[in-house]
Motif scaffolding. Structure first.
Motif, PDB file in Angstrom:
ATOM      1  N   SER A  83      10.029   9.505   7.755  1.00 50.24           N
ATOM      2  CA  SER A  83       9.703   8.176   8.284  1.00 50.24           C
ATOM      3  C   SER A  83       8.583   7.527   7.477  1.00 50.24           C
ATOM      4  CB  SER A  83       9.278   8.295   9.743  1.00 50.24           C
ATOM      5  OG  SER A  83       8.051   8.991   9.842  1.00 50.24           O
ATOM      6  N   LEU A  84       8.464   6.194   7.606  1.00 49.51           N
ATOM      7  CA  LEU A  84       7.450   5.456   6.874  1.00 49.51           C
ATOM      8  C   LEU A  84       6.043   5.816   7.339  1.00 49.51           C
ATOM      9  CD1 LEU A  84       6.694   3.230   4.844  1.00 49.51           C
ATOM     10  CD2 LEU A  84       6.918   1.579   6.743  1.00 49.51           C
ATOM     11  N   ASN A  85       5.839   5.919   8.671  1.00 47.82           N
ATOM     12  CA  ASN A  85       4.499   6.130   9.213  1.00 47.82           C
ATOM     13  C   ASN A  85       4.211   7.567   9.633  1.00 47.82           C
ATOM     14  OD1 ASN A  85       3.316   3.378   9.209  1.00 47.82           O
ATOM     15  ND2 ASN A  85       5.123   2.922  10.465  1.00 47.82           N
ATOM     16  N   GLY A  86       5.209   8.431   9.570  1.00 46.24           N
ATOM     17  CA  GLY A  86       4.995   9.816   9.957  1.00 46.24           C
ATOM     18  C   GLY A  86       4.821   9.974  11.466  1.00 46.24           C
ATOM     19  N   THR A  87       4.536  11.180  11.882  1.00 42.43           N
ATOM     20  CA  THR A  87       4.354  11.500  13.305  1.00 42.43           C
ATOM     21  C   THR A  87       3.104  12.360  13.449  1.00 42.43           C
ATOM     22  OG1 THR A  87       6.766  11.567  13.560  1.00 42.43           O
ATOM     23  CG2 THR A  87       5.426  12.438  15.373  1.00 42.43           C
ATOM     24  N   HIS A  88       2.197  11.923  14.306  1.00 44.96           N
ATOM     25  CA  HIS A  88       1.016  12.733  14.624  1.00 44.96           C
ATOM     26  C   HIS A  88       1.350  13.647  15.792  1.00 44.96           C
ATOM     27  CE1 HIS A  88      -0.867   9.281  12.549  1.00 44.96           C
ATOM     28  NE2 HIS A  88      -1.770  10.165  12.151  1.00 44.96           N
ATOM     29  N   ILE A  89       1.059  14.933  15.666  1.00 45.83           N
ATOM     30  CA  ILE A  89       1.214  15.885  16.764  1.00 45.83           C
ATOM     31  C   ILE A  89      -0.154  16.501  17.019  1.00 45.83           C
ATOM     32  CG2 ILE A  89       2.380  17.950  17.619  1.00 45.83           C
ATOM     33  CD1 ILE A  89       4.727  17.293  15.821  1.00 45.83           C
ATOM     34  N   ASN A  90      -0.717  16.195  18.175  1.00 44.64           N
ATOM     35  CA  ASN A  90      -2.080  16.614  18.534  1.00 44.64           C
ATOM     36  C   ASN A  90      -3.087  16.180  17.467  1.00 44.64           C
ATOM     37  OD1 ASN A  90      -0.871  17.879  20.760  1.00 44.64           O
ATOM     38  ND2 ASN A  90      -0.663  19.814  19.652  1.00 44.64           N
ATOM     39  N   GLY A  91      -2.854  14.981  16.904  1.00 49.78           N
ATOM     40  CA  GLY A  91      -3.787  14.412  15.931  1.00 49.78           C
ATOM     41  C   GLY A  91      -3.517  14.780  14.490  1.00 49.78           C
ATOM     42  N   VAL A  92      -2.588  15.699  14.237  1.00 53.17           N
ATOM     43  CA  VAL A  92      -2.262  16.125  12.866  1.00 53.17           C
ATOM     44  C   VAL A  92      -1.019  15.380  12.398  1.00 53.17           C
ATOM     45  CG1 VAL A  92      -1.624  18.067  11.389  1.00 53.17           C
ATOM     46  CG2 VAL A  92      -3.286  18.392  13.247  1.00 53.17           C
ATOM     47  N   LEU A  93      -1.074  14.801  11.197  1.00 54.52           N
ATOM     48  CA  LEU A  93       0.031  14.008  10.673  1.00 54.52           C
ATOM     49  C   LEU A  93       1.109  14.894  10.059  1.00 54.52           C
ATOM     50  CD1 LEU A  93       1.192  11.183  10.076  1.00 54.52           C
ATOM     51  CD2 LEU A  93      -0.055  11.242   7.895  1.00 54.52           C
ATOM     52  N   ASP A 137       3.373  11.771   4.309  1.00 50.53           N
ATOM     53  CA  ASP A 137       2.013  11.962   3.779  1.00 50.53           C
ATOM     54  C   ASP A 137       1.304  13.157   4.410  1.00 50.53           C
ATOM     55  OD1 ASP A 137       2.325   9.768   2.158  1.00 50.53           O
ATOM     56  OD2 ASP A 137       1.514   8.372   3.652  1.00 50.53           O
ATOM     57  N   GLY A 138       1.990  13.910   5.231  1.00 49.45           N
ATOM     58  CA  GLY A 138       1.391  15.082   5.851  1.00 49.45           C
ATOM     59  C   GLY A 138       1.612  16.322   5.008  1.00 49.45           C
ATOM     60  N   GLU A 139       0.969  17.425   5.421  1.00 55.85           N
ATOM     61  CA  GLU A 139       1.122  18.657   4.655  1.00 55.85           C
ATOM     62  C   GLU A 139       2.512  19.250   4.824  1.00 55.85           C
ATOM     63  OE1 GLU A 139      -1.931  21.447   5.487  1.00 55.85           O
ATOM     64  OE2 GLU A 139      -3.566  20.118   4.880  1.00 55.85           O
ATOM     65  N   THR A 140       3.149  18.982   5.954  1.00 56.88           N
ATOM     66  CA  THR A 140       4.496  19.476   6.208  1.00 56.88           C
ATOM     67  C   THR A 140       5.219  18.456   7.067  1.00 56.88           C
ATOM     68  OG1 THR A 140       5.786  21.316   7.155  1.00 56.88           O
ATOM     69  CG2 THR A 140       3.728  20.737   8.253  1.00 56.88           C
ATOM     70  N   ASP A 141       6.523  18.642   7.227  1.00 50.13           N
ATOM     71  CA  ASP A 141       7.285  17.667   8.016  1.00 50.13           C
ATOM     72  C   ASP A 141       7.728  18.214   9.362  1.00 50.13           C
ATOM     73  OD1 ASP A 141       9.207  19.467   7.278  1.00 50.13           O
ATOM     74  OD2 ASP A 141      10.570  18.016   6.366  1.00 50.13           O
ATOM     75  N   SER A 142       7.393  19.499   9.681  1.00 52.00           N
ATOM     76  CA  SER A 142       7.912  20.085  10.921  1.00 52.00           C
ATOM     77  C   SER A 142       6.850  20.901  11.639  1.00 52.00           C
ATOM     78  CB  SER A 142       9.132  20.956  10.623  1.00 52.00           C
ATOM     79  OG  SER A 142       8.790  21.986   9.711  1.00 52.00           O
TER      80      SER A 142
END
Length: 504
Positions: free
Chosen positions: A76-86, A90-95
């Protein structure tokens, strides 16, 4: 993520998502394996369409694996934060493997302030079927206290044993709202992180107290606590009397009060004031003229059923010396617990009560080998085994030294904190008075020669009412002069009648 092993959905523990998006309504969605989350738009193929322009058409998906559920961002364009972690581009992982209470948020990549169309979702495997309640938050809104048993105009009561009596407070300060944990047993979580200090809140933050979720939106608070049942004990005794040689003798008269679940109540009274008579009348052992209700149940009319809700520990020791602690409780469980209780459930309850009262190490000891304090705790355990909601104890600390008596009363505090009503008669109240929520003071009237209610309220209010710093000082106020008292029973009976708006 490494090798993905899908799991048979029929065998997994059910899970739900609580979803808040631009529809400004809380949606409850059953999680399905392979569920795709995406923007709600014409032609959308998303299984969970989300009303927000910052959500991608195919934003993420939830898979059911052998060891639980997994969320995967789909580039996704904006990613997903899970408990504040992206997670995502642009995150370290996607899952990420999902845990109960995890907060999924689609927002700005830097969570410095919420995007107007941010989306928040809470993953839950301990969900409860409850309606969501909205609390407006204005500039003049004061602190909002959260707890299990204490009802306040500005508070929220949560009927859940996992919630402490005074669990937390939403505090309104000059810099906005924050949440404080009052050293609760099970903690307070913000975005699924347990806090250990006052925590500032930002719009779209999720606060969890046991199984209750709070969504902070800046100008309002949403929560899904279960509806509070009326489990108050309401006592209305017009008169308790006996007849002797055709003469009527009134033992108690005009006693009206209401006790909340979770209250540990001290019962004080001078000699002959009727403390034990009061207990017997309230428990239905010796009915008075009046009405005793517990919630929606009339204890006198429904005594055959309600007696199982009552635990009573008398002054006398009723234990058999040659039984072990375990067999004593096992026999009590077989007699007091429902007939259809399974052996496993009975064993679990025995272990629970042994642990609660600090008797696990003595489970195989003979009763006659126990100390005085241990015997007192075992007497309590025998009554507690059936999990009664009303608990009465007549001088449970008699014969114990200060340390053992204090330990025993601390056990009673724990029992009350489970949401039970616990009422205690003791002749040494001052060493443990800090543990009690309320005090009932019974006084024998010199005018009528019968027991009356001279006070009911908090410990601090009782001190002010009787103008003394101690509970023993209260008893001295109402005792007769020949009992080393001040002889003011009628004065305080009348004073309380005016104070409470009742009758003498």
């Amino acid at each position: 993520m490494s090798a993905t092993m899908l799991y048979d959905p029929g065998q997994a523990k059910p899970a739900r998502l609580f979803v808040w998006d631009c529809t400004h309504t809380m949606q409850t969605v059953d999680v399905q394996s392979g569920m795709v989350l995406g923007r709600a738009c014409p032609g959308s193929e998303a299984d969970l369409p989300l009303a927000s322009c910052i959500v991608s058409r195919r934003h993420g998906e939830i898979l059911q694996l052998e060891d639980g559920y997994c969320y995967r961002d789909l580039g996704s364009l904006n990613g997903t934060h899970i408990n504040g972690v992206l997670y995502g581009r642009d995150g370290e992982t996607d899952s990420c493997l999902l845990q109960d209470g995890d907060v999924l948020r689609i927002d700005r990549k830097a969570l410095d302030r919420a995007h107007p169309e941010a989306v928040v979702m809470v993953f839950s495997t301990s969900w409860q079927d409850t309606e969501w309640t909205e609390v407006p938050l204005r500039e003049d809104t004061g602190d909002i206290r959260i707890g299990r048993t204490t009802v306040r105009q500005e508070g929220i009561k949560i009927a859940d044993p996992a919630v402490s009596k005074k669990h937390a407070t939403f505090r309104h300060g000059v810099h906005g709202w924050s949440i404080l944990d009052h050293d609760s047993t099970n903690g307070v979580f913000v975005n699924n992180h347990r806090i250990d200090q006052p925590w500032p809140l930002h719009p779209m933050d999720v606060v969890r107290v046991a199984n209750t979720l709070f969504l902070f939106l800046g100008d309002r608070l949403l929560y899904n606590a279960p509806a509070v049942q009326n489990n108050q004990l309401s006592i209305h005794i017009e008169e308790r009397s006996v007849r002797n040689l055709f003469q009527k003798r009134i033992l108690l008269k005009h006693i009206d009060l209401t006790v909340d679940p979770g209250d540990l109540v001290l019962v004080l009274g001078g000699s002959g004031a009727g403390k034990t008579t009061f207990f017997n009348a309230v428990m239905g052992y010796e009915k008075a003229r009046g009405k005793i209700t517990h919630g929606d149940h009339d204890l006198y009319k429904e005594y055959a059923q309600m007696k199982y809700e009552i635990g009573f520990v008398p002054q006398q020791d009723l234990l058999r010396d040659d039984d072990s602690v375990y067999h004593t409780l096992d026999n009590a469980a077989r007699m007091k617990m429902p007939a259809d209780t399974t052996p496993a459930a009975r064993q679990e309850r025995i272990d629970q009560v042994l642990e609660m009262l600090g008797l696990q190490r003595e489970r195989n000891s003979l009763v006659k080998k126990l100390s005085g304090g241990q015997k007192k705790r075992l007497n309590i355990a025998v009554e507690l085994i059936a999990d009664p909601s009303l608990f009465f104890l007549d001088e449970p600390d008699s014969g114990l030294d200060g340390i053992m008596a204090t330990s025993l009363m601390e056990n009673l505090r724990v029992i009350a904190d489970e949401g039970k009503i616990v009422m205690v008669i003791t002749h040494a109240p001052d060493r443990v008075v800090h543990l009690f929520d309320k005090v009932i003071v019974l006084a024998k009237s010199l005018k009528t020669n019968s027991g009356h209610l001279a006070f009911y309220g908090s410990i601090d209010a009782a001190r002010a009412f009787f103008e003394t710093d101690t509970m023993e000082g209260i008893v001295k106020r109402i005792n007769r002069p020949d009992e080393n008292g001040d002889g003011l029973s009628d004065h305080y009976i009348e004073k309380y009648a005016q104070y409470a708006g009742g009758t003498v």
